[in-house]
Design an enzyme around this catalytic site. Sequence first.
Site, short mmCIF file in Angstrom:
data_model
loop_
_atom_site.label_atom_id
_atom_site.label_comp_id
_atom_site.label_asym_id
_atom_site.label_seq_id
_atom_site.Cartn_x
_atom_site.Cartn_y
_atom_site.Cartn_z
N ARG A 131 -12.24 15.60 7.62
CA ARG A 131 -12.93 15.89 6.47
C ARG A 131 -14.29 16.32 6.87
NH1 ARG A 131 -11.67 10.35 3.58
NH2 ARG A 131 -9.56 10.28 4.48
N HIS A 150 -13.12 2.74 0.32
CA HIS A 150 -12.83 1.65 1.36
C HIS A 150 -13.67 0.44 0.90
CE1 HIS A 150 -13.02 4.88 4.51
NE2 HIS A 150 -12.14 4.66 4.50
N LYS A 198 3.27 1.07 3.12
CA LYS A 198 2.96 -0.03 4.03
C LYS A 198 3.07 -1.34 3.38
CE LYS A 198 -0.41 2.45 6.65
NZ LYS A 198 -1.66 3.01 6.46
N GLU A 221 -8.19 -5.58 5.01
CA GLU A 221 -8.25 -5.31 3.48
C GLU A 221 -6.80 -6.02 3.05
OE1 GLU A 221 -8.11 -1.57 5.41
OE2 GLU A 221 -9.23 -0.76 3.66
N ASN A 232 0.78 -1.21 -0.03
CA ASN A 232 -0.04 -0.11 0.25
C ASN A 232 1.06 1.16 -0.03
OD1 ASN A 232 -2.01 2.09 0.40
ND2 ASN A 232 -2.84 1.11 2.17
N PHE A 271 -10.98 10.18 18.03
CA PHE A 271 -12.12 9.89 18.82
C PHE A 271 -11.82 9.76 20.28
CE2 PHE A 271 -16.12 9.55 16.43
CZ PHE A 271 -15.59 10.31 15.37
N HIS A 295 -17.62 1.43 8.03
CA HIS A 295 -16.13 1.39 8.01
C HIS A 295 -16.09 2.96 8.73
CE1 HIS A 295 -11.80 0.90 6.64
NE2 HIS A 295 -12.00 2.21 6.85
N ARG A 320 -2.36 -2.25 -3.41
CA ARG A 320 -3.64 -1.36 -3.26
C ARG A 320 -3.75 -0.11 -4.09
NH1 ARG A 320 -5.97 0.59 2.60
NH2 ARG A 320 -7.87 1.46 1.84
#
Length: 400
Positions: free
Chosen positions: A241, A180, A14, A385, A7, A284, A208, A91
Amino acid sequence: MIVLVINAGSSSLKYQLLDTQDGRVMAKGLCERIGIAGSRLKHEPEGKEKYVVETPMPTHQTAVQLVLDALVSPEHGVIKSMKEIDAVGHRILNCADYYTQSVLIDDDVKETIRKCFSFAPLHNPANLMGIEACQEIMPDIPMVAAFDTSFHQTMPPQAYMYGLPYRYYEEKHIRRYGAHGTSHHYVSQRAAEFLGKDQEGLRMITLHLGNGSSISAVKDGKCQDTSMGLTPLEGPLMGTRCGSIDPAIVVNIMEQEKLNPQEMDHLMNKESGVLGISGVSSDFRDLEEAAQADNTRAQLALDMFSYQCKKILGSYVFAMGGVDVLVFTAGIGENDCNTRAAICAGLEDLGIKLDPAKNDGLRGKEAVISADDSKVTVVVIPTNEELMIARDTEAIVKSL
Ligand code: ADP
């Protein structure tokens, strides 16, 4: 089959080396700050100590070479030679409507990824660099491209079209593509498997929820609708975002503050979302801590997030004429029981009832979190993934 999943980002790469037979992660890691001073490799081999090395990585090719060296190294490696790698899965963020599934990479595929640069200006060029770097070093190993948009290609036109003049669709390919996709595909498939249900006839909504968040309606295992749009900006507000807003706001702010398109793009992608609302953080965990200390804007950000997710959820229940399974995944979906509870709160009359004893404190584990008498089954399924990409890669390479 042993598959290396890559990725590649603009300054990062990654990777995971997986054995598709049992899904085992043989090694995983990350190259950071490629092309910038202070680049480093973090390599985590299975059953061996983590290895971190700071070393110059001027290009993606140097990064790939370092990854391969680490994978075969006697001290930190997990394979004896590069020849043990059967295939590489890459990916790729966006392939517009060109591919409905993963494909074997050839020159045409690379050209298509290039054609889609404008849909993913940060990601697609980096993804292509990752492919080319691997091809230079491993020219004889088959490579597969797995696109984040292809799972969403089953959406019907009424779901993917925007109410703009039709020529923007015909000439500029402006439509909803979603993102996603690999994650929504994996968790919808895995949730059905976990629950022992056939995907045929099953109406699922997959949430997701991470730094970027998207929600999909999946019927008979196929995507019917998804909340991300032409780009990953649409949907609920996210970490940084803004999510869906009145499009007239864009013109209004640009005029008032004399912003150019890049500045406006930055404002909506990097300065907005729960960070912009709270002024505290995009994470969060920080927001929940601040809200507990009576920070009202942090609480507002959390409330907005769960309210907006709930509204999208509701619209998909109507779009599919009902729902049988809700699936929570990604950083927030897998770990944050408070947000899961807030999204499902007050939906008992619609057949969605969580069991607090099952939901509270549940982190990163496959589990049913709905009450026994809940009409809709609610599950947490950690996304994977890389495994999905490795399996796609294996299927394509085996069919050659
Ligand atoms: P990305 O979109 O970058 O892949 P992730 O899916 O890893 O993001 O999600 C990252 C987000 O998950 C963090 O920003 C954080 O808000 C959230 N998160 C992770 N762990 C927890 C937790 N224990 N409680 C609440 N939120 C969490």
